[in-house]
Enzyme design. Structure first.
Site, PDB file in Angstrom:
ATOM      1  N   GLU A   1       0.774  -1.215   0.067  1.00  0.00           N
ATOM      2  CA  GLU A   1      -0.059  -0.011   0.020  1.00  0.00           C
ATOM      3  C   GLU A   1       0.774   1.291  -0.041  1.00  0.00           C
ATOM      4  O   GLU A   1       1.858   1.359   0.584  1.00  0.00           O
ATOM      5  CB  GLU A   1      -0.728   0.013   1.246  1.00  0.00           C
ATOM      6  CG  GLU A   1      -1.800   1.121   1.495  1.00  0.00           C
ATOM      7  CD  GLU A   1      -2.764   1.153   2.783  1.00  0.00           C
ATOM      8  OE1 GLU A   1      -3.308   2.127   2.803  1.00  0.00           O
ATOM      9  OE2 GLU A   1      -2.716   0.126   3.226  1.00  0.00           O
TER      10      GLU A   1
ATOM     11  N   GLU B   1      -3.027  10.705   2.411  1.00  0.00           N
ATOM     12  CA  GLU B   1      -4.260  10.924   3.152  1.00  0.00           C
ATOM     13  C   GLU B   1      -4.283  12.235   3.764  1.00  0.00           C
ATOM     14  O   GLU B   1      -3.447  13.034   4.083  1.00  0.00           O
ATOM     15  CB  GLU B   1      -3.934   9.823   4.265  1.00  0.00           C
ATOM     16  CG  GLU B   1      -4.445   8.276   3.789  1.00  0.00           C
ATOM     17  CD  GLU B   1      -4.551   7.355   4.861  1.00  0.00           C
ATOM     18  OE1 GLU B   1      -5.800   6.874   5.056  1.00  0.00           O
ATOM     19  OE2 GLU B   1      -3.651   7.366   5.829  1.00  0.00           O
TER      20      GLU B   1
END
Length: 330
Positions: free
Chosen positions: A130, A134
Site C-alpha cells: 500500500e 491521506e
C-alpha cells in the site's frame, strides 16, 4: 491506513476479481488474473466509465476505469467526480479496474474539511502492499504520506510523514503524485517532490528482504468516517476527533465530499527484475498473475505478466511458452 490480512477462500467468478488476496486463498491461482497497467488520463465528462454497481463487474477493464466498491458518487455540474460520506453510507471507496505495477499516478483533487473525516488517494495491492496520500479533515494545509508492505504495521517504525504548508486542500485543486519505481518511491504536490524513500532504506530486520511495495496495485480513492464511536481512540485522535454531523459543510450539502477532477497514470516498463517472466513478455500481454514466492526469502510474492484474459465471461489464454523465472532479488 494499512489494513490487516484476512482469510479468503476463493473459488471462481466475480468474488475472485479485484481485491482477492492470493496469499490467503486456497491456491495462488484461486484469484483471477489482474488487468494490466495502461497509460491513460481519466476525466469525468459523465459517469459512463465509472461502474457504480460493483457486483456486475466481470473483469473487463476496457469498459470501465473505476468501480465503486461501496458508498455513493455523483457528477458535479463542473464534471468533477464527487465521493460522498453521510451518516448512513459509512463513506465511499472506488478502485481502478486496472492495476499498476510501478508507475506514476497523479490525481487532481480537493478534500473534505471536518474533524474525523478522512480523504484518501492510495494504491492497494491484493496482498496489501500500500502507498498512501491521506488527508484527515481537521487540517486543510497538510497531507500525509505513508506506505505499507504486505499489510504489516510496524508499531515501532511508523512510515507516516506529514507534509505541511499546502494552500487550502478544500477550496483549491492540487496535483498529488505517487511515483512508484522499483528502486525508489516518492510523493509530490503540484510537481514538487516532498518525500522520497529508497528501496535500500527498507531492508528487513534479518537483512534478507526489503519491506517495500512490489506487487501490482489498484488506484483507490475514498472518504471515510474515522471520527465515530466504533473506531479505536487512536484512530479518532489521528483524524482530529469525532465528526460533527451539524458541521455547516454537511448541513448545506447533505454530505461530506472528496472531489476528483482527473487521474493520470503512466506505467513503468517491466524488466527481469520486476516480473518472473524469463526475459521477455508474451504478445498481447493482458494481465498479472502471482507465482511462487521469491526463492531468496520465501516471503516476497512474485508476479508474472501473461496473456490470460481477465474477463470471467470470456475464454482465457494460456501462458504458452513463458515459464516461471528464478528468484530475482525483489
Amino acid at each position: 491506513m494499512g489494513s490487516g490480512k484476512g482469510k479468503n477462500w476463493d473459488g471462481t467468478g466475480e468474488s475472485c476479481l479485484g481485491g482477492c488476496n492470493p496469499l490467503y486463498s486456497h491456491t495462488l491461482t484461486s484469484c483471477d488474473p489482474e488487468p494490466i497497467c495502461s497509460d491513460e488520463t481519466i476525466s469525468f465528462p459523465d459517469l459512463s466509465r465509472v461502474l457504480t454497481n460493483s457486483t456486475s463487474y466481470d473483469g473487463n477493464a476496457t469498459l470501465h476505469d473505476f468501480i465503486v466498491d461501496k458508498g455513493d458518487v455523483f457528477l458535479s455540474p463542473a464534471n468533477e467526480l464527487v465521493l460522498t460520506l453521510t451518516q448512513t453510507n459509512n463513506g465511499t471507496r472506488m478502485s481502478s479496474t486496472r492495476y499498476v505495477h510501478y508507475g506514476t499516478i497523479t490525481a487532481t483533487m480537493k478534500t473534505a474539511r471536518s474533524n474525523g473525516v478522512v480523504n484518501a488517494f492510495i494504491t492497494m495491492s491484493d496482498v496489501k502492499d500500500e502507498i498512501d496520500w491521506e488527508w484527515p479533515g481537521d487540517s486543510t494545509s497538510s497531507a500525509q504520506s505513508n506506505y505499507f508492505w504486505l499489510g504489516f504495521i510496524n508499531a515501532t517504525a511508523n512510515h507516516g510523514q506529514t507534509q505541511s504548508g499546502i494552500d487550502d486542500t478544500f477550496g483549491t485543486y492540487h496535483d498529488y503524485t505517487i511515483d512508484w519505481q522499483p528502486d525508489a518511491l516518492s510523493w509530490s504536490i503540484d510537481g514538487n517532490v516532498v518525500r522520497t524513500v529508497q528501496k535500500t532504506d527498507t531492508l528487513g530486520p534479518d537483512g534478507t528482504y526489503y519491506e517495500y511495495p512490489t506487487t501490482p496495485a489498484r488506484v483507490q480513492f475514498s472518504i471515510w468516517p474515522a471520527g465515530i464511536p466504533s473506531e479505536p481512540a487512536g484512530t479518532v485522535a489521528w483524524a482530529g476527533g469525532m465528526i460533527n454531523w451539524a458541521d455547516p459543510d454537511y448541513v448545506s450539502q447533505g454530505h461530506f465530499s472528496t472531489i476528483v477532477k482527473s487521474v493520470t497514470i503512466k506505467c513503468s516498463s517491466e524488466t527481469a527484475a520486476t516480473v518472473a517472466n524469463n526475459g521477455s513478455l508474451p504478445a498481447n500481454s493482458q494481465s498479472y498473475v502471482y507465482t511462487s514466492n521469491d526463492t531468496n526469502s520465501n516471503m516476497i510474492p512474485r508476479v508474472l505478466v501473461t496473456n490470460e484474459s481477465t474477463n470471467v465471461n470470456g475464454g482465457g489464454a494460456t501462458l504458452g511458452g513463458f515459464g516461471f523465472g528464478g528468484g530475482a532479488a525483489v
